[in-house]
Design a protein around this motif. Sequence first.
Motif, PDB file in Angstrom:
ATOM      1  N   ILE A  24       0.839  -1.191   0.000  1.00  0.00           N
ATOM      2  CA  ILE A  24       0.000   0.000   0.000  1.00  0.00           C
ATOM      3  C   ILE A  24       0.881   1.250   0.000  1.00  0.00           C
ATOM      4  N   GLU A  25       0.573   2.166  -0.900  1.00  0.00           N
ATOM      5  CA  GLU A  25       1.194   3.493  -0.915  1.00  0.00           C
ATOM      6  C   GLU A  25       0.149   4.496  -0.450  1.00  0.00           C
ATOM      7  N   GLN A  26       0.504   5.324   0.539  1.00  0.00           N
ATOM      8  CA  GLN A  26      -0.401   6.334   1.066  1.00  0.00           C
ATOM      9  C   GLN A  26       0.126   7.714   0.681  1.00  0.00           C
ATOM     10  N   ILE A  27      -0.628   8.399  -0.190  1.00  0.00           N
ATOM     11  CA  ILE A  27      -0.228   9.691  -0.725  1.00  0.00           C
ATOM     12  C   ILE A  27      -0.972  10.790   0.029  1.00  0.00           C
ATOM     13  N   GLU A  28      -0.232  11.645   0.732  1.00  0.00           N
ATOM     14  CA  GLU A  28      -0.880  12.702   1.506  1.00  0.00           C
ATOM     15  C   GLU A  28      -1.455  13.759   0.575  1.00  0.00           C
ATOM     16  N   ILE A  29      -2.751  14.065   0.727  1.00  0.00           N
ATOM     17  CA  ILE A  29      -3.395  15.066  -0.120  1.00  0.00           C
ATOM     18  C   ILE A  29      -3.728  16.337   0.660  1.00  0.00           C
ATOM     19  N   CYS A  30      -3.875  16.226   1.955  1.00  0.00           N
ATOM     20  CA  CYS A  30      -4.003  17.376   2.844  1.00  0.00           C
ATOM     21  C   CYS A  30      -3.726  16.880   4.254  1.00  0.00           C
ATOM     22  N   ASN A  31      -3.830  17.748   5.226  1.00  0.00           N
ATOM     23  CA  ASN A  31      -3.442  17.396   6.586  1.00  0.00           C
ATOM     24  C   ASN A  31      -4.149  16.128   7.065  1.00  0.00           C
ATOM     25  N   ARG A  32      -3.359  15.044   7.259  1.00  0.00           N
ATOM     26  CA  ARG A  32      -3.802  13.755   7.792  1.00  0.00           C
ATOM     27  C   ARG A  32      -4.618  12.914   6.817  1.00  0.00           C
ATOM     28  N   TRP A  33      -4.962  13.443   5.659  1.00  0.00           N
ATOM     29  CA  TRP A  33      -5.732  12.689   4.664  1.00  0.00           C
ATOM     30  C   TRP A  33      -4.814  12.121   3.594  1.00  0.00           C
ATOM     31  N   TYR A  34      -5.102  10.875   3.167  1.00  0.00           N
ATOM     32  CA  TYR A  34      -4.262  10.193   2.188  1.00  0.00           C
ATOM     33  C   TYR A  34      -5.125   9.510   1.123  1.00  0.00           C
ATOM     34  N   ILE A  35      -4.590   9.469  -0.089  1.00  0.00           N
ATOM     35  CA  ILE A  35      -5.082   8.536  -1.095  1.00  0.00           C
ATOM     36  C   ILE A  35      -4.284   7.246  -0.934  1.00  0.00           C
ATOM     37  N   ASP A  36      -4.977   6.124  -0.776  1.00  0.00           N
ATOM     38  CA  ASP A  36      -4.325   4.821  -0.648  1.00  0.00           C
ATOM     39  C   ASP A  36      -4.426   4.082  -1.979  1.00  0.00           C
ATOM     40  N   ALA A  37      -3.301   3.594  -2.459  1.00  0.00           N
ATOM     41  CA  ALA A  37      -3.281   2.841  -3.723  1.00  0.00           C
ATOM     42  C   ALA A  37      -2.265   1.719  -3.599  1.00  0.00           C
ATOM     43  N   GLY A  38      -2.639   0.543  -4.071  1.00  0.00           N
ATOM     44  CA  GLY A  38      -1.721  -0.589  -3.982  1.00  0.00           C
ATOM     45  C   GLY A  38      -2.330  -1.827  -4.588  1.00  0.00           C
ATOM     46  N   GLY A  39      -1.828  -2.945  -4.158  1.00  0.00           N
ATOM     47  CA  GLY A  39      -2.303  -4.223  -4.678  1.00  0.00           C
ATOM     48  C   GLY A  39      -1.738  -5.358  -3.864  1.00  0.00           C
ATOM     49  N   GLY A  40      -2.120  -6.561  -4.243  1.00  0.00           N
ATOM     50  CA  GLY A  40      -1.632  -7.710  -3.498  1.00  0.00           C
ATOM     51  C   GLY A  40      -2.148  -9.015  -4.056  1.00  0.00           C
ATOM     52  N   ILE A  41      -1.985 -10.037  -3.259  1.00  0.00           N
ATOM     53  CA  ILE A  41      -2.463 -11.367  -3.607  1.00  0.00           C
ATOM     54  C   ILE A  41      -3.060 -11.991  -2.353  1.00  0.00           C
ATOM     55  N   SER A  42      -4.168 -12.699  -2.517  1.00  0.00           N
ATOM     56  CA  SER A  42      -4.837 -13.266  -1.349  1.00  0.00           C
ATOM     57  C   SER A  42      -5.578 -14.537  -1.745  1.00  0.00           C
ATOM     58  N   GLN A  43      -6.032 -15.241  -0.732  1.00  0.00           N
ATOM     59  CA  GLN A  43      -6.854 -16.435  -0.924  1.00  0.00           C
ATOM     60  C   GLN A  43      -8.202 -16.244  -0.252  1.00  0.00           C
ATOM     61  N   LYS A  44      -9.203 -16.913  -0.791  1.00  0.00           N
ATOM     62  CA  LYS A  44     -10.515 -16.985  -0.176  1.00  0.00           C
ATOM     63  C   LYS A  44     -11.044 -18.398  -0.368  1.00  0.00           C
ATOM     64  N   GLY A  45     -12.020 -18.772   0.454  1.00  0.00           N
ATOM     65  CA  GLY A  45     -12.581 -20.106   0.301  1.00  0.00           C
ATOM     66  C   GLY A  45     -13.387 -20.508   1.517  1.00  0.00           C
ATOM     67  N   TRP A  46     -13.514 -21.814   1.715  1.00  0.00           N
ATOM     68  CA  TRP A  46     -14.285 -22.338   2.841  1.00  0.00           C
ATOM     69  C   TRP A  46     -13.875 -23.783   3.117  1.00  0.00           C
TER      70      TRP A  46
END
Length: 210
Positions: A63-85
């Motif tokens: 995750i990359e958090q880009i500060e846009i104003c005081n304490r606020w960020y745009i979060d952008a990223g990616g990953g890999i995960s599993q789901k199931g049962w």
Amino acid sequence: MKTITLFILLLFSLETYSQNKNKASFNLGFASMNFYDKLYLPDNSDQTPISQTGGAFFDFNFIEQIEICNRWYIDAGGGISQKGWTEEGIPMSDCGNTENDRHYKYQKSFAFINMQLGLSYDLFKYKKLTLNLGQLITPEFGIGNPEDYRELVFSTRTNLSLQYNLPKNIGLQLTPFFETALSRYNKKTSNPKSSDWMPYGYGVTAGVLW
């Protein structure tokens, strides 16, 4: 693939625009996944489920958090995960044959590459500690999943990250999260008794922040 490439280019553009007013992290952990309605009965199955319960699956993201104003960020990223049962049942060929019924139990798992985009806010900062709340929209792309399942699905994730800053702009991060599907993960099933697979889950990741 074009969508993922454009997303990576957007991420680097945001990083350049941010002029180093950003945070980034690698995070690894697990999630306890379940789904809302049961039983889900795939069309192309030679098994008859009796019960379906949740299970634990791995989760990795950047995750990359880009500060846009005081304490606020745009979060952008990616990953890999599993789901199931975890599923228990009887092979369809044995149904009705009580003398030869062979019960099975195993965990079904499905892998996804995901992109994550949203907003976050530093709820408070105290010396070396920061508590950050984030909300993400997550498109997910299935990796080698059977034809009963959609290739592109959408979920949303709420993160609550405790960040501890160390010297030299390095930190540690612990992130409990809740994730839920925004659309069904299966294609339409022809079985009128089947539910849709719409997963949700709670998890936690630990990571390095800089």
